[in-house]
Design a protein around this motif. Structure first.
Motif, PDB file in Angstrom:
ATOM      1  N   MET A 284       0.854  -1.166   0.000  1.00  0.00           N
ATOM      2  CA  MET A 284       0.000   0.000   0.000  1.00  0.00           C
ATOM      3  C   MET A 284       0.900   1.228   0.000  1.00  0.00           C
ATOM      4  SD  MET A 284      -2.652   1.256   3.005  1.00  0.00           S
ATOM      5  CE  MET A 284      -1.719   0.511   4.298  1.00  0.00           C
ATOM      6  N   LYS A 285       0.526   2.234  -0.804  1.00  0.00           N
ATOM      7  CA  LYS A 285       1.307   3.469  -0.868  1.00  0.00           C
ATOM      8  C   LYS A 285       0.662   4.543  -0.001  1.00  0.00           C
ATOM      9  CE  LYS A 285       3.072   2.861  -5.475  1.00  0.00           C
ATOM     10  NZ  LYS A 285       3.037   3.316  -6.847  1.00  0.00           N
ATOM     11  N   LEU A 286       1.513   5.240   0.735  1.00  0.00           N
ATOM     12  CA  LEU A 286       1.119   6.454   1.443  1.00  0.00           C
ATOM     13  C   LEU A 286       2.112   7.537   1.054  1.00  0.00           C
ATOM     14  CD1 LEU A 286       0.243   5.286   5.077  1.00  0.00           C
ATOM     15  CD2 LEU A 286      -1.327   5.853   3.231  1.00  0.00           C
ATOM     16  N   TYR A 287       1.749   8.765   1.334  1.00  0.00           N
ATOM     17  CA  TYR A 287       2.607   9.888   1.017  1.00  0.00           C
ATOM     18  C   TYR A 287       2.933  10.642   2.305  1.00  0.00           C
ATOM     19  CZ  TYR A 287       1.314   8.616  -3.648  1.00  0.00           C
ATOM     20  OH  TYR A 287       1.124   7.897  -4.799  1.00  0.00           O
ATOM     21  N   LYS A 288       4.213  10.822   2.546  1.00  0.00           N
ATOM     22  CA  LYS A 288       4.710  11.500   3.743  1.00  0.00           C
ATOM     23  C   LYS A 288       5.145  12.903   3.328  1.00  0.00           C
ATOM     24  CE  LYS A 288       8.321  11.015   7.248  1.00  0.00           C
ATOM     25  NZ  LYS A 288       9.467  10.199   7.654  1.00  0.00           N
ATOM     26  N   THR A 289       4.456  13.907   3.843  1.00  0.00           N
ATOM     27  CA  THR A 289       4.741  15.299   3.507  1.00  0.00           C
ATOM     28  C   THR A 289       5.369  15.949   4.734  1.00  0.00           C
ATOM     29  OG1 THR A 289       2.803  15.273   2.059  1.00  0.00           O
ATOM     30  CG2 THR A 289       3.735  17.418   2.589  1.00  0.00           C
ATOM     31  N   THR A 290       6.600  16.461   4.570  1.00  0.00           N
ATOM     32  CA  THR A 290       7.366  16.949   5.718  1.00  0.00           C
ATOM     33  C   THR A 290       7.877  18.360   5.502  1.00  0.00           C
ATOM     34  OG1 THR A 290       8.095  14.687   6.162  1.00  0.00           O
ATOM     35  CG2 THR A 290       9.310  16.447   7.242  1.00  0.00           C
ATOM     36  N   ALA A 291       7.607  19.212   6.493  1.00  0.00           N
ATOM     37  CA  ALA A 291       8.177  20.556   6.547  1.00  0.00           C
ATOM     38  C   ALA A 291       9.286  20.517   7.590  1.00  0.00           C
ATOM     39  CB  ALA A 291       7.116  21.575   6.926  1.00  0.00           C
ATOM     40  N   ARG A 292      10.491  20.822   7.178  1.00  0.00           N
ATOM     41  CA  ARG A 292      11.629  20.821   8.103  1.00  0.00           C
ATOM     42  C   ARG A 292      11.800  22.224   8.681  1.00  0.00           C
ATOM     43  NH1 ARG A 292      13.258  15.965   7.693  1.00  0.00           N
ATOM     44  NH2 ARG A 292      13.384  14.829   5.734  1.00  0.00           N
ATOM     45  N   LEU A 293      11.526  22.325   9.968  1.00  0.00           N
ATOM     46  CA  LEU A 293      11.658  23.599  10.666  1.00  0.00           C
ATOM     47  C   LEU A 293      12.966  23.590  11.441  1.00  0.00           C
ATOM     48  CD1 LEU A 293       7.989  23.789  11.952  1.00  0.00           C
ATOM     49  CD2 LEU A 293       8.917  24.676   9.813  1.00  0.00           C
ATOM     50  N   ASP A 294      13.344  24.711  12.007  1.00  0.00           N
ATOM     51  CA  ASP A 294      14.610  24.801  12.748  1.00  0.00           C
ATOM     52  C   ASP A 294      14.687  23.815  13.900  1.00  0.00           C
ATOM     53  OD1 ASP A 294      15.595  26.816  11.116  1.00  0.00           O
ATOM     54  OD2 ASP A 294      14.783  28.408  12.380  1.00  0.00           O
ATOM     55  N   ASP A 295      13.596  23.697  14.659  1.00  0.00           N
ATOM     56  CA  ASP A 295      13.632  22.902  15.886  1.00  0.00           C
ATOM     57  C   ASP A 295      12.931  21.554  15.776  1.00  0.00           C
ATOM     58  OD1 ASP A 295      11.194  24.183  15.609  1.00  0.00           O
ATOM     59  OD2 ASP A 295      10.905  24.470  17.750  1.00  0.00           O
ATOM     60  N   ARG A 296      12.228  21.304  14.643  1.00  0.00           N
ATOM     61  CA  ARG A 296      11.496  20.040  14.521  1.00  0.00           C
ATOM     62  C   ARG A 296      11.015  19.856  13.091  1.00  0.00           C
ATOM     63  NH1 ARG A 296       5.805  21.618  14.926  1.00  0.00           N
ATOM     64  NH2 ARG A 296       5.817  23.832  15.378  1.00  0.00           N
ATOM     65  N   ASP A 297      10.529  18.664  12.821  1.00  0.00           N
ATOM     66  CA  ASP A 297       9.875  18.369  11.552  1.00  0.00           C
ATOM     67  C   ASP A 297       8.384  18.238  11.796  1.00  0.00           C
ATOM     68  OD1 ASP A 297      12.349  18.259  10.368  1.00  0.00           O
ATOM     69  OD2 ASP A 297      12.393  16.082  10.166  1.00  0.00           O
ATOM     70  N   VAL A 298       7.598  18.743  10.864  1.00  0.00           N
ATOM     71  CA  VAL A 298       6.149  18.588  10.921  1.00  0.00           C
ATOM     72  C   VAL A 298       5.774  17.689   9.747  1.00  0.00           C
ATOM     73  CG1 VAL A 298       3.923  19.757  10.805  1.00  0.00           C
ATOM     74  CG2 VAL A 298       5.846  20.862  11.946  1.00  0.00           C
ATOM     75  N   THR A 299       5.111  16.570  10.049  1.00  0.00           N
ATOM     76  CA  THR A 299       4.790  15.584   9.021  1.00  0.00           C
ATOM     77  C   THR A 299       3.299  15.338   8.956  1.00  0.00           C
ATOM     78  OG1 THR A 299       6.916  14.490   9.321  1.00  0.00           O
ATOM     79  CG2 THR A 299       5.185  13.202   8.289  1.00  0.00           C
ATOM     80  N   ARG A 300       2.810  15.200   7.731  1.00  0.00           N
ATOM     81  CA  ARG A 300       1.424  14.798   7.499  1.00  0.00           C
ATOM     82  C   ARG A 300       1.443  13.600   6.559  1.00  0.00           C
ATOM     83  NH1 ARG A 300      -1.581  20.563   6.833  1.00  0.00           N
ATOM     84  NH2 ARG A 300      -1.161  21.262   8.945  1.00  0.00           N
ATOM     85  N   TRP A 301       0.645  12.612   6.885  1.00  0.00           N
ATOM     86  CA  TRP A 301       0.510  11.415   6.057  1.00  0.00           C
ATOM     87  C   TRP A 301      -0.780  11.511   5.275  1.00  0.00           C
ATOM     88  CZ3 TRP A 301       4.221   7.670   5.748  1.00  0.00           C
ATOM     89  CH2 TRP A 301       5.229   7.705   6.713  1.00  0.00           C
ATOM     90  N   THR A 302      -0.718  11.185   3.981  1.00  0.00           N
ATOM     91  CA  THR A 302      -1.905  11.202   3.137  1.00  0.00           C
ATOM     92  C   THR A 302      -1.938   9.941   2.276  1.00  0.00           C
ATOM     93  OG1 THR A 302      -0.711  12.511   1.485  1.00  0.00           O
ATOM     94  CG2 THR A 302      -2.083  13.717   3.055  1.00  0.00           C
ATOM     95  N   GLY A 303      -3.106   9.681   1.711  1.00  0.00           N
ATOM     96  CA  GLY A 303      -3.285   8.463   0.932  1.00  0.00           C
ATOM     97  C   GLY A 303      -3.229   8.657  -0.571  1.00  0.00           C
ATOM     98  N   THR A 304      -3.225   9.908  -1.033  1.00  0.00           N
ATOM     99  CA  THR A 304      -3.174  10.154  -2.474  1.00  0.00           C
ATOM    100  C   THR A 304      -2.178  11.266  -2.784  1.00  0.00           C
ATOM    101  OG1 THR A 304      -4.897  11.855  -2.475  1.00  0.00           O
ATOM    102  CG2 THR A 304      -5.630   9.544  -2.718  1.00  0.00           C
TER     103      THR A 304
END
Length: 70
Positions: A1-21
């Motif tokens: 199964m494929k998922l998509y990991k969308t990541t914003a790299r900030l100075d102090d942390r990464d913010v990630t959202r997982w999506t299906g399309t």
């Protein structure tokens, strides 16, 4: 199964959202860029193959979501 990991790299942390399309991942990229004052190109989208068998899925969840799935 494929998922998509969308990541914003900030100075102090990464913010990630997982999506299906791919479409949803592009929306998540734009939202993350707007929310954190980043350029769209500074937010990465990675296609991830997720195992569908129970042992593989549990290992994936533990590694990627930091939880203790049982």
């Amino acid at each position: 199964m494929k998922l998509y990991k969308t990541t914003a790299r900030l100075d102090d942390r990464d913010v990630t959202r997982w999506t299906g399309t791919q479409s949803d991942s592009k929306k998540a990229r734009m939202e993350l860029a707007e929310e954190h004052g980043l350029k769209k190109t500074e937010v990465e989208i990675e296609e991830v193959e997720v195992p569908t068998n129970k042992p593989g899925l549990l290992a994936f969840l533990n590694e990627n979501l930091g939880g203790s799935a049982a």
